[in-house]
Scaffold this motif. Structure first.
Motif, PDB file in Angstrom:
ATOM      1  N   GLN A   6       3.809  28.902   8.807  1.00  0.00           N
ATOM      2  CA  GLN A   6       4.150  27.571   8.018  1.00  0.00           C
ATOM      3  C   GLN A   6       5.679  27.418   7.776  1.00  0.00           C
ATOM      4  O   GLN A   6       6.235  26.373   8.277  1.00  0.00           O
ATOM      5  CB  GLN A   6       3.442  27.775   6.668  1.00  0.00           C
ATOM      6  N   GLU A   7       6.370  28.285   7.348  1.00  0.00           N
ATOM      7  CA  GLU A   7       7.753  28.388   7.497  1.00  0.00           C
ATOM      8  C   GLU A   7       8.560  27.574   8.600  1.00  0.00           C
ATOM      9  O   GLU A   7       9.487  26.832   8.852  1.00  0.00           O
ATOM     10  CB  GLU A   7       8.626  29.354   6.655  1.00  0.00           C
ATOM     11  N   LEU A  12      10.972  23.705  12.240  1.00  0.00           N
ATOM     12  CA  LEU A  12      11.164  23.195  13.342  1.00  0.00           C
ATOM     13  C   LEU A  12      10.807  21.340  13.547  1.00  0.00           C
ATOM     14  O   LEU A  12      11.446  20.895  14.208  1.00  0.00           O
ATOM     15  CB  LEU A  12       9.891  23.874  14.497  1.00  0.00           C
ATOM     16  N   TRP A  13       9.766  21.203  12.488  1.00  0.00           N
ATOM     17  CA  TRP A  13       9.776  19.845  12.482  1.00  0.00           C
ATOM     18  C   TRP A  13      10.684  19.133  11.943  1.00  0.00           C
ATOM     19  O   TRP A  13      11.189  17.878  12.153  1.00  0.00           O
ATOM     20  CB  TRP A  13       8.494  19.498  11.634  1.00  0.00           C
ATOM     21  N   THR A  14      11.343  19.973  11.092  1.00  0.00           N
ATOM     22  CA  THR A  14      12.662  19.180  10.267  1.00  0.00           C
ATOM     23  C   THR A  14      13.746  18.994  11.288  1.00  0.00           C
ATOM     24  O   THR A  14      14.361  18.036  11.400  1.00  0.00           O
ATOM     25  CB  THR A  14      13.227  20.225   9.004  1.00  0.00           C
ATOM     26  N   LEU A  85      -1.610  17.556  17.506  1.00  0.00           N
ATOM     27  CA  LEU A  85      -0.478  16.709  17.134  1.00  0.00           C
ATOM     28  C   LEU A  85       0.819  17.237  17.880  1.00  0.00           C
ATOM     29  O   LEU A  85       1.535  16.226  18.292  1.00  0.00           O
ATOM     30  CB  LEU A  85      -0.098  16.698  15.789  1.00  0.00           C
ATOM     31  N   THR A  86       1.171  18.515  17.678  1.00  0.00           N
ATOM     32  CA  THR A  86       2.487  18.972  18.428  1.00  0.00           C
ATOM     33  C   THR A  86       2.354  18.773  19.826  1.00  0.00           C
ATOM     34  O   THR A  86       3.322  18.593  20.519  1.00  0.00           O
ATOM     35  CB  THR A  86       2.743  20.539  18.323  1.00  0.00           C
ATOM     36  N   GLY A 121      10.204  20.829  20.590  1.00  0.00           N
ATOM     37  CA  GLY A 121       8.773  20.549  20.742  1.00  0.00           C
ATOM     38  C   GLY A 121       7.768  21.591  21.341  1.00  0.00           C
ATOM     39  O   GLY A 121       6.617  21.964  20.957  1.00  0.00           O
ATOM     40  N   LEU A 122       8.519  22.091  22.379  1.00  0.00           N
ATOM     41  CA  LEU A 122       7.701  23.184  23.112  1.00  0.00           C
ATOM     42  C   LEU A 122       7.508  24.406  22.252  1.00  0.00           C
ATOM     43  O   LEU A 122       6.477  25.233  22.154  1.00  0.00           O
ATOM     44  CB  LEU A 122       8.451  23.525  24.458  1.00  0.00           C
TER      45      LEU A 122
END
Length: 150
Positions: A6-7, A12-14, A85-86, A121-122
């Motif tokens: 999760q971290e 990565l999303w950030t 979604l990713t 993203g990958l």
């Protein structure tokens, strides 16, 4: 200290969101130097591009909501949704890179940034897949622990 899935996903999303914001900023930088910016769809009023604005809002808000949900959610259904979604975002980034290659003149700094975002993203796909698999593996029966002294 080892980061959990999760971290890593939140980080990565950030990074992805910051890169996406910088992509937009790079596109607007010519304005600060008295130059014009490229137009994807000429418009004379804001309502002419309201559809694009709503799509951009959604594209930015979904990762924000996913960051929050990932911090608080561990359900199998959410992990599956998150992985899907990713994958969707990776496909969209790849299409964006390809579309940017048809913009004249080609702005190689934008292409470079979009390729970096695609690679982020990958990596997000891989970590998300691992996180999704972790859930299904945790449903396997655990061996019973016994003490040699009991």
């Amino acid at each position: 200290m080892v980061m959990n899935y999760q971290e890593r996903i939140i980080a990565l999303w950030t990074a992805f969101l910051l890169g996406t914001l910088f992509h937009t900023q790079l596109g607007l930088m010519p304005l600060f130097h008295g130059l014009s910016v490229g137009e994807s769809q000429p418009a004379s009023k804001i309502t002419d591009i309201s559809g694009i604005m709503w799509l951009m809002l959604g594209f930015f808000v979904l990762p924000i909501l996913v960051i929050i949900a990932t911090a608080f959610t561990n359900s199998k259904r959410y992990r599956l949704f998150h992985f899907a979604l990713t994958v969707f975002y990776s496909i969209m980034n790849l299409l964006h890179v390809i579309a940017d290659l048809f913009v004249q003149p080609i702005l190689w700094y934008q292409i470079t940034l979009m390729v970096i975002l695609f690679l982020i993203g990958l990596l997000l796909n891989i970590v998300s897949f691992q996180w999704m698999q972790l859930q299904s593996r945790s449903h396997k029966p655990q061996p019973k622990l016994t003490s040699p002294h009991s």
